[in-house]
Design an enzyme around this catalytic site. Structure first.
Site, PDB file in Angstrom:
ATOM      1  N   ARG A 167       0.821  -1.227   0.000  1.00 24.08           N
ATOM      2  CA  ARG A 167       0.000   0.000   0.000  1.00 24.08           C
ATOM      3  C   ARG A 167       0.850   1.270   0.000  1.00 24.08           C
ATOM      4  O   ARG A 167       0.460   2.277   0.583  1.00 24.08           O
ATOM      5  CB  ARG A 167      -0.957   0.032   1.193  1.00 24.08           C
ATOM      6  N   CYS A 219     -10.243  -0.755   3.883  1.00 27.42           N
ATOM      7  CA  CYS A 219      -9.676  -1.155   5.166  1.00 27.42           C
ATOM      8  C   CYS A 219      -9.086   0.063   5.863  1.00 27.42           C
ATOM      9  O   CYS A 219      -8.355   0.842   5.260  1.00 27.42           O
ATOM     10  CB  CYS A 219      -8.604  -2.220   4.970  1.00 27.42           C
ATOM     11  N   GLU A 289      -4.285   2.653   7.362  1.00 29.35           N
ATOM     12  CA  GLU A 289      -4.145   2.457   5.920  1.00 29.35           C
ATOM     13  C   GLU A 289      -4.832   3.622   5.198  1.00 29.35           C
ATOM     14  O   GLU A 289      -4.335   4.140   4.211  1.00 29.35           O
ATOM     15  CB  GLU A 289      -4.792   1.124   5.529  1.00 29.35           C
TER      16      GLU A 289
END
Ligand code: EPU
Length: 294
Positions: A167, A219, A289
């Site tokens: 990510r 998320c 995140e």
């Protein structure tokens, strides 16, 4: 053509979590070449820039924000710019929507993006977050990326000019802010029917395990090495837990959901409680995140 500057919208209208106050203005970059003008345009609008795609990974504060939004229209169609044996190099603008690109690739018998089905993002956002699912990350299939940055201007980057991680995607050289103008993907030839079937299977898996139609930001926390934040939050009792109109999904404990009247303060409070609970039960510090904009 000159850059277009529009009045600033509320981020609650531009983010999938439906949170965030009004920004100072929106700069629309209609062609990659125009991006060179951003150096001059940005400081006239606000002191900070926010490069915005689909707005699906943002948690923005509910107050007026000293930000200039930078957006790209997504009308241009993907184009095969080159074939190398079985591979095709596909070029697409940063504002194009990833689900549309995946459909297009399937219809043209091009494989490689199937596992990314169901990710609600623009091409630029998917590159900037190195979005991934079911074992495929965006950077795995990237050939080149054309970016604008304040210090490097408009330039194409090859894979040795970026660092991609879980990510995360960081161009080597250009400093913040930077913007994905175009991307080239390296895709493989495949049978359209098999590609479409694989996409359907990924989507079915997502629908069964993730709240795909809710107002979420995906998320909320990154998975810690070797474990799942969703599993840990679930064990700490956070599935369905709510604070002031914000909740963790009843389907997946790592998905933050706006139930309708949620606020950014409630979201931050819920996230803080979740981190504390996981820290005290597992001794693990969860890392966000979702990108927060304050
Ligand atoms: N689990 C629970 N309870 C929950 C949620 C999950 O027990 O509430 C368990 C599941 O049963 C499974 C394990 O945790 O055994 C892992 O769950 P899942 O397969 O749903 O994957 P994840 O690790 O929670 C990651 C990514 C998702 C991505 C999926 C599929 C992160 C933080 N999440 O989720 O990405 O879609 O794998 O590849 O990396 C995102 O980045 O926003 C995102 C949603």
């Amino acid at each position: 053509m000159a850059l277009k500057v529009l009045p600033g919208p509320k981020l609650s209208e531009r983010t999938t979590l439906r949170l965030g106050g009004r920004v100072q203005g929106e700069i629309v970059v209609t062609s990659p070449e125009d991006a060179a003008g951003l150096d001059h345009a940005l400081p006239k609008v606000a002191s900070r820039a926010l490069m915005l795609g689909w707005g699906s990974n943002l948690l923005a504060a509910d107050r007026d924000l000293d930000l200039a939004l930078v957006t790209l229209p997504g009308a241009m169609s993907p184009e095969v710019v080159r074939r190398e044996g079985d591979a095709a190099i596909v070029r697409i603008g940063g504002g194009f929507l990833l689900p549309k690109l995946i459909n297009w690739a399937g219809a043209h018998g091009l494989s490689g993006l199937e596992n990314l089905t169901g990710i609600p993002g623009s091409v630029g956002g998917a590159v900037a977050m190195n979005a991934g699912s079911y074992g495929t990350q965006t950077a795995d299939v990237l050939e080149r990326v054309r970016v604008w940055s304040a210090d490097g201007g408009v330039t194409w980057l090859a894979p040795d000019q970026w660092k991609a991680g879980y990510r995360s995607f960081t161009p080597v050289g250009p400093s913040i802010p930077w913007l994905v103008l175009e991307a080239e993907y390296r895709l493989a030839s495949g049978a359209s029917q098999a590609i479409a079937q694989a996409c359907r299977e990924v989507m079915a898996k997502k629908k069964a395990t993730q709240p795909v139609n809710a107002a979420t930001c995906g998320c909320a926390f990154k998975n810690p090495e070797g474990d799942s934040a969703g599993r840990m939050l679930d064990l700490c009792g956070f599935k369905g837990k709510s604070v002031g109109g914000m909740a963790f999904s009843t389907l997946h404990a790592n998905f933050l959901v706006n139930l309708g009247a949620g606020t950014s303060d409630a979201a931050l409070e819920l996230l803080a409680r979740a981190r504390e609970a996981v820290k005290s039960r597992f001794g693990v510090e969860l890392e966000l995140e979702v990108r927060t904009i304050a």
